[in-house]
Motif scaffolding. Structure first.
Motif, PDB file in Angstrom:
ATOM      1  N   PHE A  52       0.806  -1.209   0.000  1.00 23.77           N
ATOM      2  CA  PHE A  52       0.000   0.000   0.000  1.00 23.77           C
ATOM      3  C   PHE A  52       0.849   1.273   0.000  1.00 23.77           C
ATOM      4  O   PHE A  52       0.581   2.217  -0.748  1.00 23.77           O
ATOM      5  CB  PHE A  52      -0.932   0.017   1.205  1.00 23.77           C
ATOM      6  CG  PHE A  52      -1.781   1.260   1.280  1.00 23.77           C
ATOM      7  CD1 PHE A  52      -2.874   1.419   0.445  1.00 23.77           C
ATOM      8  CD2 PHE A  52      -1.465   2.284   2.163  1.00 23.77           C
ATOM      9  CE1 PHE A  52      -3.651   2.574   0.487  1.00 23.77           C
ATOM     10  CE2 PHE A  52      -2.232   3.437   2.218  1.00 23.77           C
ATOM     11  CZ  PHE A  52      -3.326   3.581   1.387  1.00 23.77           C
ATOM     12  N   PHE A  91       2.722   1.896  -3.509  1.00 25.34           N
ATOM     13  CA  PHE A  91       2.061   1.378  -4.700  1.00 25.34           C
ATOM     14  C   PHE A  91       2.192   2.296  -5.918  1.00 25.34           C
ATOM     15  O   PHE A  91       2.359   1.804  -7.041  1.00 25.34           O
ATOM     16  CB  PHE A  91       0.581   1.118  -4.408  1.00 25.34           C
ATOM     17  CG  PHE A  91      -0.096   0.307  -5.474  1.00 25.34           C
ATOM     18  CD1 PHE A  91       0.025  -1.065  -5.496  1.00 25.34           C
ATOM     19  CD2 PHE A  91      -0.847   0.922  -6.467  1.00 25.34           C
ATOM     20  CE1 PHE A  91      -0.589  -1.828  -6.476  1.00 25.34           C
ATOM     21  CE2 PHE A  91      -1.460   0.173  -7.450  1.00 25.34           C
ATOM     22  CZ  PHE A  91      -1.334  -1.203  -7.458  1.00 25.34           C
ATOM     23  N   TYR A 105      -3.136   4.548  -7.967  1.00 28.75           N
ATOM     24  CA  TYR A 105      -3.502   3.444  -7.085  1.00 28.75           C
ATOM     25  C   TYR A 105      -4.403   2.427  -7.771  1.00 28.75           C
ATOM     26  O   TYR A 105      -5.030   1.610  -7.104  1.00 28.75           O
ATOM     27  CB  TYR A 105      -4.186   3.985  -5.826  1.00 28.75           C
ATOM     28  CG  TYR A 105      -3.198   4.400  -4.757  1.00 28.75           C
ATOM     29  CD1 TYR A 105      -2.696   3.477  -3.842  1.00 28.75           C
ATOM     30  CD2 TYR A 105      -2.742   5.715  -4.679  1.00 28.75           C
ATOM     31  CE1 TYR A 105      -1.792   3.841  -2.877  1.00 28.75           C
ATOM     32  CE2 TYR A 105      -1.823   6.097  -3.716  1.00 28.75           C
ATOM     33  CZ  TYR A 105      -1.355   5.152  -2.809  1.00 28.75           C
ATOM     34  OH  TYR A 105      -0.445   5.521  -1.850  1.00 28.75           O
ATOM     35  N   CYS A 149      -4.633  -1.311  -6.619  1.00 26.62           N
ATOM     36  CA  CYS A 149      -4.057  -1.399  -5.277  1.00 26.62           C
ATOM     37  C   CYS A 149      -4.847  -2.348  -4.380  1.00 26.62           C
ATOM     38  O   CYS A 149      -4.267  -3.123  -3.612  1.00 26.62           O
ATOM     39  CB  CYS A 149      -3.992  -0.011  -4.643  1.00 26.62           C
ATOM     40  SG  CYS A 149      -3.258   0.013  -2.999  1.00 26.62           S
TER      41      CYS A 149
END
Length: 324
Positions: free
Chosen positions: A251, A254, A294, A297
């Protein structure tokens, strides 16, 4: 403070033997983790690599799964896994190997005694050290993997497009860009690995320490406390610690991985100059903003939890119960 088995000082063992264990057991753990995560990784790369000048081909992870399975079957999600299996073995063994070197350098600095476990701040640093050097090993492997995972959309002769093979990708990259071309996207890998591995090792060790403290507080006698300090955590606690490591790794950095994937899936041999890391990131930001950075993600964080948990369980178990 208790720690994972690989960080408990073991006197009388050579550094060479420790290094061999890191490589062999790290490779084994990496291969196990790769089989678990690979289909999700394929979807992640396909979501990340959608061109910024065309309408999105996939509306999200589930749509990408459906389209991919419809086009190539479920086994199509494992396309090109042979290179990633080698890459997973190389990556995971390198991570543990360089992390050990980082710890040796910290001990050599004289700030900490070798008969004590390093504090969490030092372990976050050794994780970053490990990731920085591992990125040099990983970039060429990931470049080949990403180019295989992304489906070919067009064919010059009008026939059905043929999926690229490992050898064809290596040949094309070398033909058009030379040896240097295999490290295209190195900046993204470096940022992801150095920062991500600091979080990977650091989060795992932080969660591990938390569980040891909680378990110690629940002990009813000093003998039970002493036993808890040397025993491995219960399996479910090891799994939670490993899962937290994988989710933190994926996270936090990313966006760097997204830009790297776009760079590595760009066609080779095109007449325009390949974009730099910052140029690729700027183009993606202008087109889709933070959401574009993202993209994919959620599924990546989801698949990283069981994969990372298995990697640490396998590695720590082998280190503890099958020492060389």
């Amino acid at each position: 403070m208790a720690a994972k088995p690989s960080q408990v000082p073991i006197h009388g063992r050579s550094a060479l033997l420790e290094a061999v264990e890191d490589i062999v057991y790290g490779s084994t753990a990496g291969i196990v983790g790769k089989y678990i995560e690979y289909p999700f990784d394929t979807v992640k790369v396909r979501l990340q690599s959608q061109p910024d000048h065309l309408p999105l081909r996939y509306t999200g992870p589930l749509d990408c799964f459906k389209q991919s399975i419809r086009a190539d079957g479920f086994l199509g999600l494992y396309r090109g896994i042979s290179a990633p299996l080698f890459g997973a073995a190389a990556e995971t063994s390198s991570l543990f190997f360089f992390e050990r070197i980082g710890r040796e350098l910290v001990y050599a600095s004289g700030y900490f005694s070798r008969d004590r476990v390093l504090p969490l701040s030092a372990l976050w640093f050794t994780g970053a050290f490990s990731g920085a050097f591992t990125s040099l090993v990983l970039t060429p492997i990931e470049l080949v993997k990403c180019k295989i995972q992304v489906p070919t959309l067009t064919s010059t002769d009008g026939a059905a497009p043929k999926a690229p093979s490992i050898t064809s990708v290596i040949r094309d990259v070398y033909k058009h860009e030379g040896i240097r071309g295999f490290w295209h996207g190195q900046m993204g890998t470096f940022l992801r690995e150095s920062g991500g591995c600091a979080a990977w090792f650091g989060s795992k060790e932080t969660t591990t320490k938390m569980f040891y403290i909680l378990n110690e507080r629940s002990a009813t006698s000093q003998a039970e406390k002493d036993a808890l300090a040397t025993e491995a955590l219960p399996l479910w606690q090891q799994a939670v610690a490993g899962a937290s490591a994988g989710m933190s790794y994926n996270f936090l950095f990313f966006p760097a991985d997204t830009v790297k994937s776009r760079m590595q899936t760009a066609p080779v041999g095109r007449t325009t100059q390949p974009r730099t890391f910052w140029q690729e990131g700027k183009a993606l930001w202008n087109q889709h903003g933070l959401r574009g950075l993202y993209r994919g993600c959620g599924i990546t964080v989801l698949r990283s939890a069981p994969s990372s948990a298995f990697i640490f369980i396998v590695f720590d178990g082998l280190k503890r119960y099958l020492p060389m």
